[in-house]
Design a protein around this motif. Structure first.
Motif, PDB file in Angstrom:
ATOM      1  N   ASN A   1     -10.673  29.673  14.480  1.00 56.74           N
ATOM      2  CA  ASN A   1     -10.316  31.039  14.840  1.00 56.74           C
ATOM      3  C   ASN A   1      -9.584  31.030  16.174  1.00 56.74           C
ATOM      4  N   VAL A   2      -8.962  32.150  16.472  1.00 57.37           N
ATOM      5  CA  VAL A   2      -8.302  32.315  17.759  1.00 57.37           C
ATOM      6  C   VAL A   2      -9.289  32.937  18.726  1.00 57.37           C
ATOM      7  N   SER A   3      -9.430  32.301  19.887  1.00 58.48           N
ATOM      8  CA  SER A   3     -10.307  32.831  20.925  1.00 58.48           C
ATOM      9  C   SER A   3      -9.447  33.064  22.162  1.00 58.48           C
ATOM     10  N   GLY A   4      -9.117  34.328  22.415  1.00 55.81           N
ATOM     11  CA  GLY A   4      -8.150  34.616  23.471  1.00 55.81           C
ATOM     12  C   GLY A   4      -6.787  34.127  23.023  1.00 55.81           C
ATOM     13  N   VAL A   5      -6.192  33.249  23.820  1.00 56.73           N
ATOM     14  CA  VAL A   5      -4.902  32.696  23.416  1.00 56.73           C
ATOM     15  C   VAL A   5      -5.060  31.301  22.842  1.00 56.73           C
ATOM     16  N   ASN A   6      -6.304  30.818  22.774  1.00 58.47           N
ATOM     17  CA  ASN A   6      -6.534  29.449  22.324  1.00 58.47           C
ATOM     18  C   ASN A   6      -7.231  29.427  20.973  1.00 58.47           C
ATOM     19  N   LEU A   7      -7.185  28.264  20.379  1.00 55.17           N
ATOM     20  CA  LEU A   7      -7.878  28.061  19.117  1.00 55.17           C
ATOM     21  C   LEU A   7      -9.238  27.432  19.380  1.00 55.17           C
ATOM     22  N   SER A   8     -10.156  27.663  18.440  1.00 59.19           N
ATOM     23  CA  SER A   8     -11.472  27.052  18.548  1.00 59.19           C
ATOM     24  C   SER A   8     -11.930  26.649  17.159  1.00 59.19           C
ATOM     25  N   GLY A   9     -12.418  25.406  17.042  1.00 56.54           N
ATOM     26  CA  GLY A   9     -12.920  24.953  15.747  1.00 56.54           C
ATOM     27  C   GLY A   9     -12.298  23.627  15.343  1.00 56.54           C
ATOM     28  N   TYR A  10     -12.175  23.436  14.039  1.00 57.27           N
ATOM     29  CA  TYR A  10     -11.611  22.177  13.531  1.00 57.27           C
ATOM     30  C   TYR A  10     -10.758  22.441  12.302  1.00 57.27           C
ATOM     31  N   THR A  11      -9.832  21.540  12.029  1.00 57.94           N
ATOM     32  CA  THR A  11      -9.045  21.585  10.791  1.00 57.94           C
ATOM     33  C   THR A  11      -8.751  20.170  10.320  1.00 57.94           C
ATOM     34  N   ILE A  12      -8.655  20.025   9.009  1.00 57.49           N
ATOM     35  CA  ILE A  12      -8.126  18.801   8.403  1.00 57.49           C
ATOM     36  C   ILE A  12      -6.994  19.274   7.502  1.00 57.49           C
ATOM     37  N   VAL A  13      -5.779  18.910   7.853  1.00 56.05           N
ATOM     38  CA  VAL A  13      -4.632  19.575   7.241  1.00 56.05           C
ATOM     39  C   VAL A  13      -3.543  18.566   6.900  1.00 56.05           C
ATOM     40  N   LEU A  14      -2.901  18.807   5.746  1.00 60.07           N
ATOM     41  CA  LEU A  14      -1.753  18.008   5.321  1.00 60.07           C
ATOM     42  C   LEU A  14      -0.490  18.718   5.788  1.00 60.07           C
ATOM     43  N   THR A  15       0.381  17.989   6.486  1.00 59.82           N
ATOM     44  CA  THR A  15       1.606  18.599   7.011  1.00 59.82           C
ATOM     45  C   THR A  15       2.816  17.789   6.555  1.00 59.82           C
ATOM     46  N   TYR A  16       3.970  18.407   6.711  1.00 60.56           N
ATOM     47  CA  TYR A  16       5.213  17.761   6.312  1.00 60.56           C
ATOM     48  C   TYR A  16       6.236  17.903   7.430  1.00 60.56           C
ATOM     49  N   ASN A  17       6.837  16.783   7.814  1.00 65.80           N
ATOM     50  CA  ASN A  17       7.890  16.782   8.830  1.00 65.80           C
ATOM     51  C   ASN A  17       9.222  16.649   8.111  1.00 65.80           C
ATOM     52  N   SER A  18       9.966  17.753   8.046  1.00 62.37           N
ATOM     53  CA  SER A  18      11.208  17.731   7.274  1.00 62.37           C
ATOM     54  C   SER A  18      12.245  16.815   7.920  1.00 62.37           C
ATOM     55  N   GLY A  19      12.225  16.727   9.266  1.00 62.74           N
ATOM     56  CA  GLY A  19      13.199  15.880   9.939  1.00 62.74           C
ATOM     57  C   GLY A  19      13.035  14.421   9.582  1.00 62.74           C
ATOM     58  N   LEU A  20      11.792  14.005   9.479  1.00 64.76           N
ATOM     59  CA  LEU A  20      11.501  12.604   9.157  1.00 64.76           C
ATOM     60  C   LEU A  20      11.213  12.402   7.673  1.00 64.76           C
ATOM     61  N   ASN A  21      11.100  13.504   6.949  1.00 63.58           N
ATOM     62  CA  ASN A  21      10.725  13.457   5.532  1.00 63.58           C
ATOM     63  C   ASN A  21       9.419  12.664   5.364  1.00 63.58           C
TER      64      ASN A  21
END
Lengths: 378, 166
Positions: free
Chosen positions: A238-258
């Motif tokens: 979640n967002v706490s003020g202007v910062n994030l708090s917690g954890y994530t495990i996420v799959l991402t894609y970098n289009s520049g590097l494919n």
């Protein structure tokens, strides 16, 4: 005038192995090893040292009534076993092979050696605190997916519009292929109407507040078109003020590097973010992948077997204190961006401890031939 | 779970590594006394009664690779712990030199029964090690200390070599 005095010694190694020599040390030096003819050897031909953590040997001086036992820790290799025996400080141990037999051996005329014992380490066995395996019929009309562990940590079916908006399981197309393969549960793309995107709400205890340790292990396949990432596997963020708090495990894609990457991040509103990330050498949509994300109170971990079966891991220190107020999810995060997962899950295990990568590897090899063939998602 | 392996005892006629006192005449300098006619074990048993200060070491082997093997001098301290000092004779490994002289730091290499050289000897390889030394003996027993004390007080070395073998 002082008179020079010469001492000249011929030393001959009569074996086909390199030998350690202590020259000119008196007989009281227990490692004095020249001119010894009594050989002690142990046949280790069939022994695999890879899981060994201790070695011990019986020894006694000539004429002594009984053996003493020397024991030392070793690090799962023959080399470390021999080095450990040499820390006894009596003679020198080494290995050699003859007629297809491999020996650990030592020569000694002053000491007698008896049995050699090698202990196999028994790694701790972790049981999931929640296990969601899609290898069973899904009771139609049910609004939760059953936790198959003994802990009753069922996961609530959930729509993107918020907590407790629970579709029934028939809204999640589930498949049980023939041929002995495990089934899976499908979470199809409906990003055009995010409020109807499917996900699962996990028990609150899986927020893993503070610095509580945890492990997520999953078999999943991502639809993975570049327009659909990032895709969140697990999150309590979640967002706490202007910062994030917690954890994530996420799959991402970098289009520049494919390139596709899997990242595990822990967020602290004070100290910022600590992440561990692996870049997949190979990514194929709708292909089964096995991944792990975990935290042991000190380090944040990530690992995956990518589409080519390459084993990739990473870890980094993480001192972040998790103060999230968000509910934990499997298949989405709880931020306004709602990075939903699109694809299928075949197996999800959650542990309230860091299991180490060994448990992850065991899970991979246990299931890799049981996951259904690639590309059968409708 | 432990695997236990019983030791097989083999009584060999040949040691894995044998040591014999060599005839050093071929490389001795004039006026040198050579320790000969004794066994290696007899030499070991003399240590302590006789103390040898080595000022030059000589290593020779037909296997030139043997001469590039690290050599360490060790000596037991008063607590029985081994202290190690690496010797560093250097040869060009590409010139196939099969003998080398080495002058250790003065006073470093003392053979007294609680010291020695440790090194690896390669498979099926022989090596000659020669110590050029000055021998000290304690055969004079406690009286020698009195002589040394007297010399210090008088500042005259009139008991020079009295207690050394010729």
């Amino acid at each position: 005038m002082k008179t020079p005095f010469d001492i000249s010694v011929n030393i001959v190694n009569n074996t086909s192995a390199t030998q350690r020599v202590n020259l000119a040390s008196s007989p009281i030096d227990l490692q004095a090893n020249l001119n010894n003819t009594t050989q002690y050897r142990w046949d280790i031909t069939t022994y695999n040292f890879s899981t060994s953590n201790k070695i011990s040997v019986q020894y006694k001086a000539n004429g002594a009534a009984s053996f003493s036992v020397y024991q030392t820790g070793i690090s799962g290799s023959l080399t470390s076993a021999v080095a450990g025996l040499n820390n006894l400080g009596i003679g020198f141990f080494y290995t050699y092979s003859a007629s297809g037999i491999t020996y650990i051996t030592t020569y000694n005329n002053a000491y007698i050696f008896g049995q050699l014992s090698i202990d196999v380490s028994t790694p701790p066995v972790y049981s999931p605190n929640a296990l969601y395996a899609a290898n069973q019929p899904f009771p139609s009309g049910q609004s939760f997916i059953q936790d198959l562990s003994v802990h009753g940590k069922d996961a609530q079916t959930n729509l993107g519009t918020g907590i407790n908006n629970s579709p029934i399981l028939r809204d999640y197309p589930a498949y049980q292929p023939s041929g002995g393969y495990y089934g899976y549960i499908n979470m199809p793309y409906n990003g055009s109407i995010p409020s109807t995107q499917l996900s699962f709400l996990l028990p609150t205890s899986y927020q893993f507040l503070g610095t509580l340790p945890y492990t997520f292990i999953t078999w999943f396949q991502s639809s993975g078109t570049t327009s659909l990432v990032p895709q969140t596997l697990f999150s309590a963020l979640n967002v706490s003020g202007v910062n994030l708090s917690g954890y994530t495990i996420v799959l991402t894609y970098n289009s520049g590097l494919n390139q596709y990457s899997l990242t595990h991040s822990r967020y602290d509103v004070v100290t910022g973010v600590n992440s561990a990330s692996v870049t997949l050498g190979s990514f194929t949509p709708n292909t089964w992948l096995c991944a792990i994300g975990g935290y042991d109170g000190t380090n944040v971990y990530i690992g995956i077997y990518d589409s080519a079966g390459s084993y990739l891991t990473n870890q980094n220190p993480s001192i972040a204190t998790n103060t999230t107020t968000a509910s934990p999810f499997w298949g989405r995060d709880s931020l306004p961006s709602e990075s939903f997962f699109t694809g299928a899950f075949g197996y999800v295990a959650i542990y309230t401890a860091w299991t180490g990568f060994a448990t992850f590897q065991n899970t991979y090899f246990q299931y890799k031939n049981l996951m259904p063939p690639t590309g059968i998602i409708p | 779970m432990a695997t236990t392996i019983t030791a097989e005892i083999v009584n060999n006629t040949t040691a894995n590594v044998s040591a014999t006192m060599a005839d050093a005449s071929s490389i001795s300098t004039g006026g040198t006394i050579t320790l000969s006619g004794v066994s290696y074990n007899q030499f070991l048993q003399s240590l302590g009664r006789d103390v040898y200060l080595a000022f030059t070491l000589y290593f020779a082997s037909q296997n030139s690779a043997q001469l590039t093997t690290p050599i360490t001098f060790f000596i037991l301290d008063a607590n029985g712990n081994k202290k190690y000092e690496t010797l560093s004779p250097t040869i060009d490994p590409y010139q196939f030199v099969n003998a080398i002289y080495y002058n250790p730091e003065k006073g470093l290499v003392v053979l007294n029964g609680n010291s020695g050289l440790t090194f690896d000897i390669l498979a099926n390889t022989s090596m000659r090690v020669q110590f050029y030394t000055i021998r000290k003996s304690n055969q004079g027993g406690a009286h020698s200390i009195n002589f040394i004390e007297l010399e210090k007080r008088e500042n005259v070395p009139f008991f020079l070599e009295y207690n050394e073998e010729v």
